[in-house]
Scaffold this motif. Structure first.
Motif, mmCIF file in Angstrom:
data_model
loop_
_atom_site.group_PDB
_atom_site.id
_atom_site.type_symbol
_atom_site.label_atom_id
_atom_site.label_comp_id
_atom_site.label_asym_id
_atom_site.label_seq_id
_atom_site.Cartn_x
_atom_site.Cartn_y
_atom_site.Cartn_z
ATOM 1 N N PHE A 104 -0.966 14.302 -8.408
ATOM 2 C CA PHE A 104 0.091 14.590 -7.443
ATOM 3 C C PHE A 104 -0.408 14.305 -6.024
ATOM 4 O O PHE A 104 0.291 13.690 -5.212
ATOM 5 N N LEU A 105 -1.631 14.713 -5.715
ATOM 6 C CA LEU A 105 -2.207 14.478 -4.390
ATOM 7 C C LEU A 105 -2.385 12.984 -4.131
ATOM 8 O O LEU A 105 -2.092 12.503 -3.035
ATOM 9 N N ALA A 106 -2.831 12.240 -5.134
ATOM 10 C CA ALA A 106 -2.989 10.785 -4.982
ATOM 11 C C ALA A 106 -1.644 10.117 -4.696
ATOM 12 O O ALA A 106 -1.561 9.195 -3.880
ATOM 13 N N ILE A 107 -0.603 10.587 -5.359
ATOM 14 C CA ILE A 107 0.731 10.027 -5.120
ATOM 15 C C ILE A 107 1.193 10.335 -3.701
ATOM 16 O O ILE A 107 1.746 9.468 -3.016
ATOM 17 N N ILE A 108 0.938 11.548 -3.244
ATOM 18 C CA ILE A 108 1.318 11.912 -1.873
ATOM 19 C C ILE A 108 0.572 11.038 -0.869
ATOM 20 O O ILE A 108 1.163 10.504 0.073
ATOM 21 N N ILE A 109 -0.736 10.887 -1.055
ATOM 22 C CA ILE A 109 -1.528 10.073 -0.131
ATOM 23 C C ILE A 109 -1.117 8.606 -0.235
ATOM 24 O O ILE A 109 -0.950 7.923 0.776
ATOM 25 N N GLY A 110 -0.948 8.115 -1.447
ATOM 26 C CA GLY A 110 -0.687 6.702 -1.664
ATOM 27 C C GLY A 110 0.708 6.234 -1.313
ATOM 28 O O GLY A 110 0.896 5.086 -0.929
ATOM 29 N N CYS A 111 1.694 7.099 -1.429
ATOM 30 C CA CYS A 111 3.082 6.691 -1.175
ATOM 31 C C CYS A 111 3.532 6.985 0.251
ATOM 32 O O CYS A 111 4.725 7.024 0.525
ATOM 33 N N PHE A 121 -8.899 -7.431 -3.862
ATOM 34 C CA PHE A 121 -8.727 -7.210 -5.296
ATOM 35 C C PHE A 121 -7.313 -6.715 -5.594
ATOM 36 O O PHE A 121 -6.643 -7.225 -6.491
ATOM 37 N N VAL A 122 -6.848 -5.744 -4.820
ATOM 38 C CA VAL A 122 -5.494 -5.217 -5.019
ATOM 39 C C VAL A 122 -4.466 -6.310 -4.747
ATOM 40 O O VAL A 122 -3.463 -6.421 -5.459
ATOM 41 N N SER A 123 -4.728 -7.141 -3.726
ATOM 42 C CA SER A 123 -3.768 -8.194 -3.372
ATOM 43 C C SER A 123 -3.627 -9.256 -4.456
ATOM 44 O O SER A 123 -2.661 -10.008 -4.467
ATOM 45 N N MET A 124 -4.601 -9.326 -5.364
ATOM 46 C CA MET A 124 -4.497 -10.280 -6.485
ATOM 47 C C MET A 124 -3.412 -9.869 -7.478
ATOM 48 O O MET A 124 -2.882 -10.692 -8.213
ATOM 49 N N PHE A 125 -3.104 -8.576 -7.516
ATOM 50 C CA PHE A 125 -2.170 -8.045 -8.503
ATOM 51 C C PHE A 125 -0.803 -7.687 -7.945
ATOM 52 O O PHE A 125 0.169 -7.635 -8.695
ATOM 53 N N THR A 126 -0.745 -7.419 -6.650
ATOM 54 C CA THR A 126 0.521 -6.977 -6.079
ATOM 55 C C THR A 126 0.589 -7.312 -4.594
ATOM 56 O O THR A 126 -0.444 -7.451 -3.935
ATOM 57 N N SER A 127 1.802 -7.408 -4.101
ATOM 58 C CA SER A 127 1.996 -7.579 -2.663
ATOM 59 C C SER A 127 2.580 -6.306 -2.047
ATOM 60 O O SER A 127 2.890 -6.272 -0.866
ATOM 61 N N SER A 128 2.681 -5.265 -2.852
ATOM 62 C CA SER A 128 3.278 -4.009 -2.408
ATOM 63 C C SER A 128 2.275 -3.177 -1.608
ATOM 64 O O SER A 128 1.175 -2.870 -2.091
ATOM 65 N N TRP A 159 1.258 0.084 -3.505
ATOM 66 C CA TRP A 159 0.152 0.002 -4.464
ATOM 67 C C TRP A 159 -1.186 -0.082 -3.745
ATOM 68 O O TRP A 159 -2.191 0.439 -4.222
ATOM 69 N N PHE A 160 -1.176 -0.752 -2.598
ATOM 70 C CA PHE A 160 -2.394 -0.850 -1.785
ATOM 71 C C PHE A 160 -2.836 0.532 -1.298
ATOM 72 O O PHE A 160 -3.988 0.924 -1.481
ATOM 73 N N THR A 161 -1.910 1.288 -0.695
ATOM 74 C CA THR A 161 -2.271 2.625 -0.209
ATOM 75 C C THR A 161 -2.545 3.576 -1.370
ATOM 76 O O THR A 161 -3.393 4.463 -1.257
ATOM 77 N N LEU A 162 -1.864 3.369 -2.481
ATOM 78 C CA LEU A 162 -2.122 4.203 -3.668
ATOM 79 C C LEU A 162 -3.532 3.953 -4.220
ATOM 80 O O LEU A 162 -4.225 4.897 -4.611
ATOM 81 N N PHE A 163 -3.948 2.701 -4.222
ATOM 82 C CA PHE A 163 -5.304 2.368 -4.676
ATOM 83 C C PHE A 163 -6.345 3.110 -3.843
ATOM 84 O O PHE A 163 -7.224 3.782 -4.377
ATOM 85 N N TRP A 164 -6.237 3.006 -2.524
ATOM 86 C CA TRP A 164 -7.215 3.667 -1.656
ATOM 87 C C TRP A 164 -7.007 5.175 -1.619
ATOM 88 O O TRP A 164 -7.963 5.927 -1.411
ATOM 89 N N GLY A 165 -5.786 5.645 -1.835
ATOM 90 C CA GLY A 165 -5.513 7.082 -1.863
ATOM 91 C C GLY A 165 -6.001 7.762 -3.124
ATOM 92 O O GLY A 165 -6.183 8.984 -3.161
ATOM 93 N N THR A 166 -6.232 6.979 -4.157
ATOM 94 C CA THR A 166 -6.724 7.538 -5.408
ATOM 95 C C THR A 166 -8.217 7.875 -5.338
ATOM 96 O O THR A 166 -8.673 8.825 -5.975
ATOM 97 N N GLY A 203 -2.450 -1.614 10.351
ATOM 98 C CA GLY A 203 -3.437 -2.694 10.456
ATOM 99 C C GLY A 203 -4.061 -3.019 9.116
ATOM 100 O O GLY A 203 -4.259 -4.198 8.776
ATOM 101 N N TYR A 204 -4.361 -1.983 8.347
ATOM 102 C CA TYR A 204 -4.905 -2.196 7.004
ATOM 103 C C TYR A 204 -3.913 -2.941 6.128
ATOM 104 O O TYR A 204 -4.285 -3.836 5.372
ATOM 105 N N VAL A 205 -2.643 -2.569 6.231
ATOM 106 C CA VAL A 205 -1.604 -3.211 5.423
ATOM 107 C C VAL A 205 -1.435 -4.674 5.842
ATOM 108 O O VAL A 205 -1.289 -5.551 4.990
ATOM 109 N N LYS A 206 -1.497 -4.942 7.137
ATOM 110 C CA LYS A 206 -1.395 -6.340 7.598
ATOM 111 C C LYS A 206 -2.556 -7.170 7.064
ATOM 112 O O LYS A 206 -2.364 -8.306 6.624
ATOM 113 N N ASP A 207 -3.759 -6.613 7.102
ATOM 114 C CA ASP A 207 -4.917 -7.319 6.540
ATOM 115 C C ASP A 207 -4.723 -7.554 5.049
ATOM 116 O O ASP A 207 -5.010 -8.638 4.536
#
Length: 189
Positions: free
Chosen positions: A32-39, A84-91, A94-101, A50-54
């Motif tokens: 639940f915490l990972a979802i809150i941080i990631g979403c 690595f995340v950008s290889m699988f998705t452009s969302s 998912w990027f913030t969820l990966f790092w939030g996990t 800036g991280y998302v633009k990169d």
């Protein structure tokens, strides 16, 4: 509203489970915490946009170029993880969820061995919020990733009773600690 639901889950679990040991309760709390941080929105935190633009730019370059960028970057493992995340998705979600996990996994690993009861889990998570660590976790990705790995590195040193002799410096615990600290440094120096 999401925070209220999260705290209701924590309180309900602590009241209903009391002093019982339950890793399932902790697992759901961390998910639940990972979802809150990631979403979270890209407008949360000064650096998130800036991280998302990169992250978005990594989708348009090949892996050889990513490796070139990593050679001159201060935090090459963050770039590697993001590409690595950008290889699988452009969302960006998912990027913030990966790092939030990452912080949730680190917290789970530490708390599952240190805190034995549902009430203890509630108190531990409340302390994380009270100390402002949660706010920090949703504000900075590189810093949070480095803190998460540092938490795991610290866990390596407290696994057993430590005898401080010269042989300790060459033990598996210290080698793993140093390796994880190198990883943390390369996520955020």
């Amino acid at each position: 509203m999401v925070y209220i639901l999260y705290f209701l889950y924590l309180i309900y679990g602590a009241v209903s489970l009391g002093k019982r040991n339950t890793t399932l309760y902790l697992q759901f709390a961390m998910i639940f915490l990972a979802i809150i941080i990631g979403c979270r929105s890209t407008s949360v935190g000064v650096d998130t946009i800036g991280y998302v633009k990169d992250f978005m730019s990594y989708q348009h370059i090949d892996f050889a170029r990513v490796l070139e960028i990593m050679k001159t970057a201060k935090e090459p493992l963050f770039i590697l993880g993001s590409s690595f995340v950008s290889m699988f998705t452009s969302s960006s979600i998912w990027f913030t969820l990966f790092w939030g996990t990452l912080p949730c996994i680190a917290l789970y690993i530490v708390l599952k061995d240190e805190v034995r009861t549902a009430r203890g889990i509630l108190v531990s998570i409340l302390i994380i919020f009270a100390l402002g660590l949660f706010s920090f976790f949703i504000a900075g990705m590189r810093q949070t990733a480095a803190i998460s790995v540092t938490l795991l590195a610290y866990k390596c040193l407290i696994l057993k009773e430590v005898e401080y002799k010269l042989s300790f410096l060459f033990s598996k615990q210290v080698i793993l600690f140093v390796a994880l600290m190198v990883v943390a440094y390369n996520l955020h120096n």
